[in-house]
Write an enzyme that holds these catalytic residues in place. Structure first.
Site, PDB file in Angstrom:
ATOM      1  N   ASP A 243      11.108 -11.275   7.943  1.00 25.90           N
ATOM      2  CA  ASP A 243      10.923  -9.835   8.080  1.00 25.90           C
ATOM      3  C   ASP A 243      11.671  -9.217   6.908  1.00 25.90           C
ATOM      4  O   ASP A 243      12.909  -9.214   6.877  1.00 25.90           O
ATOM      5  CB  ASP A 243      11.482  -9.344   9.415  1.00 25.90           C
ATOM      6  CG  ASP A 243      11.232  -7.856   9.648  1.00 25.90           C
ATOM      7  OD1 ASP A 243      10.923  -7.135   8.669  1.00 25.90           O
ATOM      8  OD2 ASP A 243      11.362  -7.406  10.803  1.00 25.90           O
TER       9      ASP A 243
ATOM     10  N   TYR B  14       4.404   6.550   2.109  1.00 29.02           N
ATOM     11  CA  TYR B  14       3.852   5.378   1.442  1.00 29.02           C
ATOM     12  C   TYR B  14       3.873   5.556  -0.072  1.00 29.02           C
ATOM     13  O   TYR B  14       4.328   4.670  -0.809  1.00 29.02           O
ATOM     14  CB  TYR B  14       2.424   5.143   1.925  1.00 29.02           C
ATOM     15  CG  TYR B  14       1.721   3.997   1.247  1.00 29.02           C
ATOM     16  CD1 TYR B  14       2.044   2.679   1.565  1.00 29.02           C
ATOM     17  CD2 TYR B  14       0.733   4.216   0.288  1.00 29.02           C
ATOM     18  CE1 TYR B  14       1.409   1.611   0.934  1.00 29.02           C
ATOM     19  CE2 TYR B  14       0.097   3.168  -0.342  1.00 29.02           C
ATOM     20  CZ  TYR B  14       0.431   1.860  -0.009  1.00 29.02           C
ATOM     21  OH  TYR B  14      -0.199   0.811  -0.637  1.00 29.02           O
TER      22      TYR B  14
ATOM     23  N   LYS C 138       6.079   3.341  -2.830  1.00 24.26           N
ATOM     24  CA  LYS C 138       5.466   2.565  -3.896  1.00 24.26           C
ATOM     25  C   LYS C 138       5.940   3.034  -5.274  1.00 24.26           C
ATOM     26  O   LYS C 138       6.033   2.238  -6.217  1.00 24.26           O
ATOM     27  CB  LYS C 138       3.943   2.639  -3.794  1.00 24.26           C
ATOM     28  CG  LYS C 138       3.383   1.917  -2.571  1.00 24.26           C
ATOM     29  CD  LYS C 138       3.722   0.436  -2.588  1.00 24.26           C
ATOM     30  CE  LYS C 138       3.095  -0.315  -1.437  1.00 24.26           C
ATOM     31  NZ  LYS C 138       3.366  -1.767  -1.486  1.00 24.26           N
TER      32      LYS C 138
ATOM     33  N   SER D 293       1.359   0.107  -6.039  1.00 19.21           N
ATOM     34  CA  SER D 293       0.041   0.626  -5.687  1.00 19.21           C
ATOM     35  C   SER D 293      -0.340   1.716  -6.670  1.00 19.21           C
ATOM     36  O   SER D 293       0.526   2.297  -7.348  1.00 19.21           O
ATOM     37  CB  SER D 293       0.095   1.208  -4.265  1.00 19.21           C
ATOM     38  OG  SER D 293      -1.072   1.947  -3.962  1.00 19.21           O
TER      39      SER D 293
END
Length: 260
Positions: free
Chosen positions: A58, A152, A156, A139
């Site tokens: 994890d 998000y 990134k 990304s």
């Protein structure tokens, strides 16, 4: 073709999608692979299919990285691939005004903290040899703003910048430990399936989702994996701190002819 003979490669989030395809490509290029994933059942099944080693990890937990360091104290390649969008268990909102602090922290814990911990592990696992390749999954969203996925996109972007800090730090130490980030746009993985479905309108839905992409199609996991093989190999030995986009031309601008 780039070769990874005699290199030990660790891939996070390797049970499916880009991670699985990259494990497969690394193995085909001659590497010894440790596939890691938070999902022990899926990860072990994937490793069994590929005939490589599996380690439960994890990425947001420091103790898990310490366990991996005990199991693999020296490596040649780390692909920090594991990450979440934040929409897995929550529909949002994820915009800058209404996103909750809990959701923001959840995304950053996996994406930003996980990448930081992975890079730290990799540096320590590579510095005795003085060389290696760290590949961080960013990304397209780390290069442009995404109003509906603020956490998000920010995570990134953090990965993109931390990659450069790691690259410069390692160079300052005199190590040939390289760190680069890759920035895919729409890659056809399981994450798109709920939106696409398997009905007669699937192709139309796919076309609509990539309508703004100059190449008018999704990318494939194999295309991402092929880039990872190159970045992992000694053939990219002069590349560090770079950001590599796989976006079908999306960030190049518009493919349409300008109006008169």
């Amino acid at each position: 073709m780039a070769k990874l003979d005699d290199k030990l490669c660790v891939v996070t989030g390797g049970a499916r999608g880009i991670g699985f395809a990259t494990c497969k490509a690394f193995l085909a290029a001659g590497a010894d692979v440790i596939l890691t994933d938070i999902d022990e059942e899926a990860g072990q099944a994937a490793a069994n299919e590929l005939r490589c080693r599996f380690h439960k990890l994890d990425v947001q937990h420091e103790s898990d990285w310490e366990d991996l360091a005990d199991a693999a104290p020296a490596i040649d390649v780390l692909f920090n691939n594991a990450g979440i969008t934040g929409f897995e268990d929550s529909p949002g909102p994820h915009d800058p005004e209404n996103a909750s602090l809990a959701e923001w922290r959840r995304v950053h814990a996996v994406n930003s903290d996980g990448t930081f911990l992975g890079c730290r592990y990799a540096i320590r696992a590579m510095k005795a040899k003085g060389s290696g390749s760290i590949i961080n999954m960013s990304s397209r969203s780390g290069l442009v703003g995404i109003p509906g996925a603020a956490a998000y996109a920010a995570s990134k972007a953090a990965i993109r910048n931390h990659t450069k800090s790691v690259a410069l730090y390692c160079a300052q130490q005199g190590w040939a430990i390289r760190c680069n980030s890759i920035h895919p746009a729409a890659i056809l993985t399981e994450i798109w399936e709920p939106m696409l479905g398997d009905g007669p309108d699937r192709e139309a839905k796919m076309a609509a989702l990539v309508a703004d992409t100059p190449l008018k199609r999704f990318g494939t996991v194999e295309e991402v994996a092929a880039l990872c093989v190159y970045v992992a190999s000694d053939e990219s030995g002069y590349m560090t701190g770079a950001e590599l986009t796989l976006d079908g031309g999306l960030l190049a601008g518009s493919a349409a002819s300008p109006g008169s």
